[in-house]
Design a protein around this motif. Structure first.
Motif, PDB file in Angstrom:
ATOM      1  N   GLY A   1      53.185  69.802   9.373  1.00  0.00           N
ATOM      2  CA  GLY A   1      54.323  69.936  10.279  1.00  0.00           C
ATOM      3  C   GLY A   1      54.136  69.269  11.625  1.00  0.00           C
ATOM      4  O   GLY A   1      54.975  69.396  12.516  1.00  0.00           O
ATOM      5  N   ALA A   2      53.055  68.532  11.800  1.00  0.00           N
ATOM      6  CA  ALA A   2      52.814  67.859  13.085  1.00  0.00           C
ATOM      7  C   ALA A   2      53.869  66.782  13.319  1.00  0.00           C
ATOM      8  O   ALA A   2      54.355  66.152  12.382  1.00  0.00           O
ATOM      9  N   ALA A   3      54.214  66.589  14.562  1.00  0.00           N
ATOM     10  CA  ALA A   3      55.202  65.567  14.939  1.00  0.00           C
ATOM     11  C   ALA A   3      54.690  64.845  16.177  1.00  0.00           C
ATOM     12  O   ALA A   3      53.933  65.413  16.973  1.00  0.00           O
ATOM     13  N   PRO A   4      55.089  63.589  16.336  1.00  0.00           N
ATOM     14  CA  PRO A   4      54.647  62.846  17.527  1.00  0.00           C
ATOM     15  C   PRO A   4      55.171  63.495  18.812  1.00  0.00           C
ATOM     16  O   PRO A   4      56.243  64.091  18.833  1.00  0.00           O
TER      17      PRO A   4
ATOM     18  N   GLU B   1      48.999  71.275   1.520  1.00  0.00           N
ATOM     19  CA  GLU B   1      50.417  71.000   1.236  1.00  0.00           C
ATOM     20  C   GLU B   1      51.241  72.242   1.507  1.00  0.00           C
ATOM     21  O   GLU B   1      50.860  73.354   1.127  1.00  0.00           O
ATOM     22  N   ALA B   2      52.399  72.035   2.157  1.00  0.00           N
ATOM     23  CA  ALA B   2      53.358  73.119   2.394  1.00  0.00           C
ATOM     24  C   ALA B   2      54.728  72.496   2.603  1.00  0.00           C
ATOM     25  O   ALA B   2      54.860  71.513   3.348  1.00  0.00           O
ATOM     26  N   SER B   3      55.731  73.015   1.934  1.00  0.00           N
ATOM     27  CA  SER B   3      57.119  72.559   2.082  1.00  0.00           C
ATOM     28  C   SER B   3      57.242  71.049   1.923  1.00  0.00           C
ATOM     29  O   SER B   3      57.976  70.396   2.666  1.00  0.00           O
ATOM     30  N   GLY B   4      56.515  70.486   0.984  1.00  0.00           N
ATOM     31  CA  GLY B   4      56.595  69.052   0.720  1.00  0.00           C
ATOM     32  C   GLY B   4      55.799  68.182   1.674  1.00  0.00           C
ATOM     33  O   GLY B   4      55.722  66.970   1.502  1.00  0.00           O
ATOM     34  N   ASP B   5      55.223  68.768   2.693  1.00  0.00           N
ATOM     35  CA  ASP B   5      54.401  68.029   3.658  1.00  0.00           C
ATOM     36  C   ASP B   5      52.946  68.086   3.190  1.00  0.00           C
ATOM     37  O   ASP B   5      52.457  69.156   2.835  1.00  0.00           O
ATOM     38  N   GLN B   6      52.295  66.934   3.163  1.00  0.00           N
ATOM     39  CA  GLN B   6      50.890  66.877   2.774  1.00  0.00           C
ATOM     40  C   GLN B   6      50.079  66.256   3.899  1.00  0.00           C
ATOM     41  O   GLN B   6      50.510  65.285   4.508  1.00  0.00           O
ATOM     42  N   GLU B   7      48.900  66.815   4.145  1.00  0.00           N
ATOM     43  CA  GLU B   7      47.995  66.274   5.165  1.00  0.00           C
ATOM     44  C   GLU B   7      46.561  66.368   4.662  1.00  0.00           C
ATOM     45  O   GLU B   7      46.162  67.375   4.078  1.00  0.00           O
TER      46      GLU B   7
ATOM     47  N   LEU C   1      46.948  76.998   0.821  1.00  0.00           N
ATOM     48  CA  LEU C   1      47.609  75.748   1.193  1.00  0.00           C
ATOM     49  C   LEU C   1      46.794  74.504   0.825  1.00  0.00           C
ATOM     50  O   LEU C   1      47.290  73.392   0.947  1.00  0.00           O
ATOM     51  N   ILE C   2      45.584  74.700   0.361  1.00  0.00           N
ATOM     52  CA  ILE C   2      44.748  73.561  -0.032  1.00  0.00           C
ATOM     53  C   ILE C   2      45.143  73.146  -1.439  1.00  0.00           C
ATOM     54  O   ILE C   2      44.969  73.895  -2.407  1.00  0.00           O
ATOM     55  N   GLU C   3      45.687  71.957  -1.539  1.00  0.00           N
ATOM     56  CA  GLU C   3      46.183  71.435  -2.811  1.00  0.00           C
ATOM     57  C   GLU C   3      45.056  70.860  -3.661  1.00  0.00           C
ATOM     58  O   GLU C   3      45.012  71.049  -4.865  1.00  0.00           O
ATOM     59  N   ARG C   4      44.146  70.134  -3.026  1.00  0.00           N
ATOM     60  CA  ARG C   4      43.040  69.544  -3.785  1.00  0.00           C
ATOM     61  C   ARG C   4      41.924  69.094  -2.864  1.00  0.00           C
ATOM     62  O   ARG C   4      42.131  68.887  -1.667  1.00  0.00           O
ATOM     63  N   VAL C   5      40.770  68.961  -3.458  1.00  0.00           N
ATOM     64  CA  VAL C   5      39.624  68.368  -2.781  1.00  0.00           C
ATOM     65  C   VAL C   5      39.638  66.892  -3.145  1.00  0.00           C
ATOM     66  O   VAL C   5      39.588  66.534  -4.317  1.00  0.00           O
ATOM     67  N   ARG C   6      39.751  66.027  -2.150  1.00  0.00           N
ATOM     68  CA  ARG C   6      39.818  64.581  -2.390  1.00  0.00           C
ATOM     69  C   ARG C   6      38.439  63.958  -2.517  1.00  0.00           C
ATOM     70  O   ARG C   6      38.269  62.921  -3.123  1.00  0.00           O
ATOM     71  N   GLY C   7      37.452  64.583  -1.914  1.00  0.00           N
ATOM     72  CA  GLY C   7      36.104  64.049  -2.023  1.00  0.00           C
ATOM     73  C   GLY C   7      35.098  65.014  -1.433  1.00  0.00           C
ATOM     74  O   GLY C   7      35.395  65.734  -0.490  1.00  0.00           O
ATOM     75  N   ALA C   8      33.930  65.038  -2.040  1.00  0.00           N
ATOM     76  CA  ALA C   8      32.829  65.847  -1.536  1.00  0.00           C
ATOM     77  C   ALA C   8      31.563  65.022  -1.714  1.00  0.00           C
ATOM     78  O   ALA C   8      31.396  64.348  -2.730  1.00  0.00           O
ATOM     79  N   ARG C   9      30.696  65.062  -0.709  1.00  0.00           N
ATOM     80  CA  ARG C   9      29.497  64.231  -0.768  1.00  0.00           C
ATOM     81  C   ARG C   9      28.332  64.944  -0.093  1.00  0.00           C
ATOM     82  O   ARG C   9      28.512  65.597   0.928  1.00  0.00           O
ATOM     83  N   TYR C  10      27.168  64.795  -0.690  1.00  0.00           N
ATOM     84  CA  TYR C  10      25.929  65.247  -0.072  1.00  0.00           C
ATOM     85  C   TYR C  10      24.936  64.100  -0.169  1.00  0.00           C
ATOM     86  O   TYR C  10      24.801  63.470  -1.213  1.00  0.00           O
TER      87      TYR C  10
END
Length: 174
Positions: A89-92, A51-57, A9-18
């Motif tokens: 899939g989180a919702a308020p 990402e899953a079912s068009g939802d990205q977090e 479910l991991i679409e990409r790594v947006r950033g990595a830092r050391y």
């Protein structure tokens, strides 16, 4: 990632830092204190997108230690992945009053907002919301906050504080 249920479910790594730093800290004050100590800090952080079912977090995770060999990049990556996937899939929620268990990052952020309330000079000068509450119970019985500048792996471990006093365990709320 060891958990195949999360990894796909991991679409990409947006950033990595050391980062790592080494410093010599010195303090001299008008009361005659003159002291120094050396300090190191190693930190890594990772931001991933699930990402899953068009939802990205997106979520991030970090770890730090005075010692490089105490960091585990695989654990940091797993936590970032699990955190981002858990948000899919989180919702308020509706407004409600209920018990809550705070995530460590949320608890740390909350404490960060409250931190200046505990500074001795702020209390003495009447600039803390706790100034008129010295000696009174201000938190629930289940809340225990301790300032301990002697913790071996602590972020702010030091032999003395900002006024030159030896660090010790100081209960802030018990």
């Amino acid at each position: 990632f060891n958990n195949a249920g999360v990894a796909h479910l991991i679409e990409r790594v947006r950033g990595a830092r050391y980062e790592e730093a080494e410093a010599e800290i010195g303090l001299r004050n008008s009361a005659g204190f003159d002291g120094t100590y050396n300090k190191t800090l190693c930190e890594l952080s990772l931001m991933v997108m699930a990402e899953a079912s068009g939802d990205q977090e997106m979520a991030w995770e970090h770890d730090f230690s005075p010692f490089f060999d105490r960091l585990d990049p695989a654990v940091t990556a797993r936590r970032a992945a699990e955190r981002s996937v858990s948000l899919l899939g989180a919702a308020p929620l509706s407004t409600r009053k209920c018990p809550a268990l705070l995530d460590p990052q949320v608890a740390a952020s909350l404490l960060g907002v409250m931190a200046s309330s505990f500074l001795g000079d702020q209390v003495v000068r009447g600039k803390s919301v706790l100034s008129n509450r010295v000696g009174q119970k201000v938190y629930a019985e289940t809340v225990h906050l301790v300032d301990d500048g002697r913790r071996p792996q602590g972020f702010s471990t030091a032999p003395f504080d900002g006024e030159g006093m030896p660090t010790r365990e100081t209960p802030l709320a018990t």
